[in-house]
Design a protein around this motif. Sequence first.
Motif, PDB file in Angstrom:
ATOM      1  N   CYS A   7       9.265  17.484  94.549  1.00 34.74           N
ATOM      2  CA  CYS A   7       7.991  18.012  94.077  1.00 34.74           C
ATOM      3  C   CYS A   7       6.861  17.171  94.666  1.00 34.74           C
ATOM      4  O   CYS A   7       7.103  16.151  95.323  1.00 34.74           O
ATOM      5  N   ALA A  11       8.775  13.154  91.232  1.00 35.22           N
ATOM      6  CA  ALA A  11       9.572  12.981  90.011  1.00 35.22           C
ATOM      7  C   ALA A  11      10.821  13.857  89.999  1.00 35.22           C
ATOM      8  O   ALA A  11      11.789  13.545  89.319  1.00 35.22           O
ATOM      9  N   VAL A  12      10.801  14.947  90.747  1.00 34.46           N
ATOM     10  CA  VAL A  12      11.940  15.863  90.838  1.00 34.46           C
ATOM     11  C   VAL A  12      12.387  15.901  92.298  1.00 34.46           C
ATOM     12  O   VAL A  12      11.563  16.076  93.207  1.00 34.46           O
ATOM     13  N   THR A  53      17.573  16.377  90.475  1.00 39.99           N
ATOM     14  CA  THR A  53      17.409  15.206  89.625  1.00 39.99           C
ATOM     15  C   THR A  53      15.970  15.180  89.140  1.00 39.99           C
ATOM     16  O   THR A  53      15.056  15.624  89.833  1.00 39.99           O
ATOM     17  N   GLY A  54      15.779  14.677  87.957  1.00 33.79           N
ATOM     18  CA  GLY A  54      14.461  14.650  87.339  1.00 33.79           C
ATOM     19  C   GLY A  54      14.367  15.734  86.279  1.00 33.79           C
ATOM     20  O   GLY A  54      15.230  16.600  86.173  1.00 33.79           O
ATOM     21  N   THR A  55      13.325  15.675  85.504  1.00 32.70           N
ATOM     22  CA  THR A  55      13.123  16.613  84.409  1.00 32.70           C
ATOM     23  C   THR A  55      12.349  17.824  84.884  1.00 32.70           C
ATOM     24  O   THR A  55      11.328  17.691  85.564  1.00 32.70           O
ATOM     25  N   LEU A  56      12.836  19.015  84.522  1.00 38.23           N
ATOM     26  CA  LEU A  56      12.145  20.260  84.851  1.00 38.23           C
ATOM     27  C   LEU A  56      11.606  20.913  83.586  1.00 38.23           C
ATOM     28  O   LEU A  56      12.231  20.849  82.535  1.00 38.23           O
ATOM     29  N   GLY A  57      10.463  21.553  83.710  1.00 42.44           N
ATOM     30  CA  GLY A  57       9.965  22.453  82.695  1.00 42.44           C
ATOM     31  C   GLY A  57      10.388  23.855  83.086  1.00 42.44           C
ATOM     32  O   GLY A  57      10.810  24.093  84.222  1.00 42.44           O
ATOM     33  N   HIS A  72      11.304  27.333  87.126  1.00 38.18           N
ATOM     34  CA  HIS A  72      11.509  25.919  86.834  1.00 38.18           C
ATOM     35  C   HIS A  72      10.528  25.115  87.691  1.00 38.18           C
ATOM     36  O   HIS A  72      10.407  25.355  88.887  1.00 38.18           O
ATOM     37  N   CYS A  74       8.122  21.109  88.001  1.00 41.22           N
ATOM     38  CA  CYS A  74       7.936  19.726  87.586  1.00 41.22           C
ATOM     39  C   CYS A  74       6.829  19.693  86.538  1.00 41.22           C
ATOM     40  O   CYS A  74       5.708  20.129  86.817  1.00 41.22           O
ATOM     41  N   PRO A  75       7.114  19.203  85.329  1.00 42.44           N
ATOM     42  CA  PRO A  75       6.081  19.167  84.306  1.00 42.44           C
ATOM     43  C   PRO A  75       4.995  18.124  84.585  1.00 42.44           C
ATOM     44  O   PRO A  75       3.909  18.199  84.012  1.00 42.44           O
ATOM     45  N   SER A  76       5.256  17.176  85.478  1.00 41.90           N
ATOM     46  CA  SER A  76       4.257  16.155  85.801  1.00 41.90           C
ATOM     47  C   SER A  76       3.195  16.652  86.777  1.00 41.90           C
ATOM     48  O   SER A  76       2.012  16.411  86.586  1.00 41.90           O
TER      49      SER A  76
END
Length: 142
Positions: A7, A11-12, A53-57, A72, A74-76
């Motif tokens: 991203c 982060a992703v 890898t990393g957090t997805l929204g 999906h 990246c929430p950041s």
Amino acid sequence: MTYTGRCACGAVTVQVDAKPLMARQCWCRQCQTIAAGGPTNNAMFPAEAVHITGTLGAASWPAASGNTLTFHFCPSCGTQVYGQSSARPHIKTMRIGVIDQPHDLAPQAVIWTADAPPWAVFDPTLERFERQPPAPAPPPES
């Protein structure tokens, strides 16, 4: 074949261990909304070949096709990573922009042209579909 990507904020990260089943440019209204008025450019891969890898929204809504689409991101930083249709859970539709350059991914078809604005320009060499095209063929057996 392996593709990597990330991203905008890093982060992703993604790794895809397969050739694409298909790459398409989509002009549906949902894609225009998430792409600031233009199309999305997407490469479809077998879901099991996509490693994230990393957090997805995620956000889901009913599509014009009648399927539920889940996007999906990246929430950041908000970068779109992939979309997935309820009709094809075995496929992850990766946003080509998240894949590291250089790569060989380019749309092979333009879909949902009936929803495109009057100013849209389509590559005349690509196959076009006014609405939902047929699903891509499954990968050949190894």
